[in-house]
Enzyme design. Structure first.
Site: not given
Length: 574
Positions: A301-303, A305
């Site tokens: 997921g957004s980790v 990013k």
């Protein structure tokens, strides 16, 4: 007629006798050590039938924490041999030492035909008093226990496998130092270090008995051990027993039943604790809960990013640049959250999808391999566990079950806009393990130096002296100081004003990190919730990842477990 019948009957009886004698010769003289297709040793089986024994230690090498404490606990226990029920012995005196009624001790022998453990934990003083009595058949010993073991997925499991052990260790099999009952490591450290931990004989209390269970050779119970002062070896892990207990408690009390946590010491890059759920079931070693999920790849997921942000900083993107965060991730319509125009650091703190899909498209257009190159500098381009040559093992791995990361499954995806966008937010085909994400945070917290992750520091002889040590392995490619500084500030901003603020601000250690929520499809009623970070912010000591693989809406178990672990570590250091 009668005479012929008598002759025939005599011949039949004679043939029967010849067959019986032949069978006896076969059993007693010819196939005594390898009878039938199962190669049963009849001599050993005969002795075994007349032997009563109690195994104190299976003889496999011990796994220790970083302070030399065995990871599998042992408790003082009372071992009783069944021949005592037929003899006069100081039962009342032993009962008095144990602080139990003599009747309870006497009843414990009912139905017992083999040595057994009396169900009462002893004190050290009680052990001493009992053994000072020198009563044949009564022994106070330290008995390993399997109840509530720690770090079961890291330590791994063992089980017998006659065919595999014979093919894996043909020389030991031929010389008879191992047999079909010898247990093999099938997962975790037990698998990785099996050649060093392999048992060559157990430690046993035994005596020979007649058909009634009474001793044949007097009342002497023999202590038998095939081990010596050097082998099998002991593993000194980097785990800390107290920290591991706190990690497991924090994960379980948060309500996470499918997920876990990884804690790394930033200076050494050693694993201090690792928890995987569901729990391992020793009765079903290949079933649910057998896999250590902390070393397997999942949607981050957004980790993820964090990697895109690193690449942006490396390519000169400034924090002052503005992005339209009212857009959806494909930037072709309005998103679910209207965040307005945000600069790069605030976009990261608020986890704006549009910012990072736009950046990923620009970066990949300039360099199609920018994600892989950045991953290498962050220490997550390949499997992150310690790997090097060890004796005749060219690529010895401390984490044999670890998955390698996946960024793009097909090079063609680097030319497809929506595929790039999904990749930028840690979806589509991206798979990274919790261990790798913890390593990424350790690299950033340490100042940009990537290292392999260790979980074993030393191999020790049985007497405690060092057999060999596992050196730290660092990687050449390093992020610049300016990029690291910008990354650290952005990760801290996530907790100060972004998605981590509600649960992770105001802790005894200041935390820096990144949240992530990975969706699994419209028909799946849950998602993956992550928080990956490090602390204390000003003087980084720990990198921590917590993940809940079955998070439903309005549940924040990963955040709660993360906060609890931070508090526990602050208390632990005092």
């Amino acid at each position: 007629m009668m005479k012929r019948r008598m002759i025939g009957t005599g011949l039949l009886l004679a043939c029967g006798m010849i067959l019986l004698i032949g069978r006896l010769v076969q059993l007693q003289l010819v196939e005594t050590e390898s009878y039938s297709k199962h190669h049963v040793n009849l001599i050993e089986a005969s002795i075994h039938q007349r032997t009563q024994s109690y195994v104190l230690d299976e003889g496999r090498g011990t796994i220790l924490d970083r302070n030399g404490i065995p990871m599998s606990e042992s408790i003082p226990a009372l071992v009783l041999f069944p021949f005592l029920k037929e003899r006069d012995w100081p039962l009342e005196e032993v009962a008095n030492i144990l602080n139990v009624a003599p009747e309870r001790l006497e009843r414990s022998f009912e139905g017992k035909i083999q040595p057994f453990t009396f169900h009462k934990t002893l004190t050290i003083e009680q052990m001493k008093q009992i053994n000072e009595q020198n009563i044949p058949g009564v022994y106070a010993v330290n008995k390993p226990v399997n109840e509530n073991p720690l770090a079961t997925h890291v330590v791994g499991s063992v089980r017998p496998n006659p065919e595999l052990i014979q093919s894996k260790y043909p020389e030991k099999w031929a010389e008879g130092s191992i047999d079909e009952q010898t247990k093999l490591g099938i997962s975790g450290l037990q698998l990785a270090f099996d050649p060093f931990l392999l048992s060559e004989g157990d430690t046993t209390l035994l005596y020979h008995a007649d058909r009634q269970g009474n001793p044949l050779l007097g009342l002497d119970v023999k202590f038998f051990s095939a081990t010596d002062s050097f082998y099998p070896l002991q593993l000194m892990t980097t785990l800390d027993t107290e920290i591991q207990k706190n990690l497991e408690k924090a994960v379980d009390e948060s309500g996470i039943t499918n997920g876990g946590a990884v804690l790394i010491d930033i200076s050494s890059n050693n694993v201090l604790g690792m928890v995987s759920r569901p729990l391992f079931d020793s009765e079903d070693p290949l079933g649910k809960g057998a896999e250590n999920q902390m070393v397997k790849g999942y949607f981050p997921g957004s980790v993820f990013k964090t990697l895109i942000l690193t690449a942006a900083y490396e390519n000169g993107v400034k924090d002052t640049r503005l992005f339209n965060c009212d857009q959806n991730l494909y930037r072709d319509g309005i998103g679910n959250r209207k965040l307005g125009m945000l600069n790069l650091k605030d976009s990261f703190a608020k986890s704006c999808n549009a910012t990072f899909t736009q950046l990923a498209e620009e970066l990949i257009k300039t360099d199609p391999n920018v994600i892989e190159k950045t991953a290498e500098k962050l220490g997550i381009a390949t499997a992150v566990g310690w790997e090097d040559k060890l004796y005749h093992y060219e690529n010895f791995k401390q984490f044999p079950d670890e998955s390698s990361p996946i960024f793009f499954k097909d090079e063609k995806d680097k030319k497809i806009r929506k595929a790039i966008d999904q990749t930028a937010i840690g979806q589509l085909n991206v798979k990274v393990s919790p261990l790798a994400l913890a390593n990424m945070m350790a690299t950033i917290g340490r100042g940009g130096e990537a290292k392999d992750v260790r979980v074993v520091s030393d191999l020790l002889y049985r007497n405690g002296t060092t057999f060999l040590s596992f050196k730290e392995i660092s990687h050449d490619k390093k992020l610049s100081n300016s990029v690291i500084k910008s990354l650290q500030e952005s990760l801290r901003e996530v907790v100060v004003s972004g998605t981590g603020n509600t649960f992770l601000s105001g802790l005894p250690y200041e935390v820096a990190g990144k949240s992530g929520t990975a969706e699994l499809g419209e028909d799946v009623p849950y998602d993956h919730q992550w928080f990956a970070g490090y602390f204390p912010y000003d003087a980084p000591q720990y990198a921590l990842v917590v993940v809940d693989f079955e998070r439903k809406e309005e549940q924040y178990r990963a955040y709660k477990a993360f906060a609890t672990i931070v508090k526990d570590l602050h208390q632990f250091k005092r």
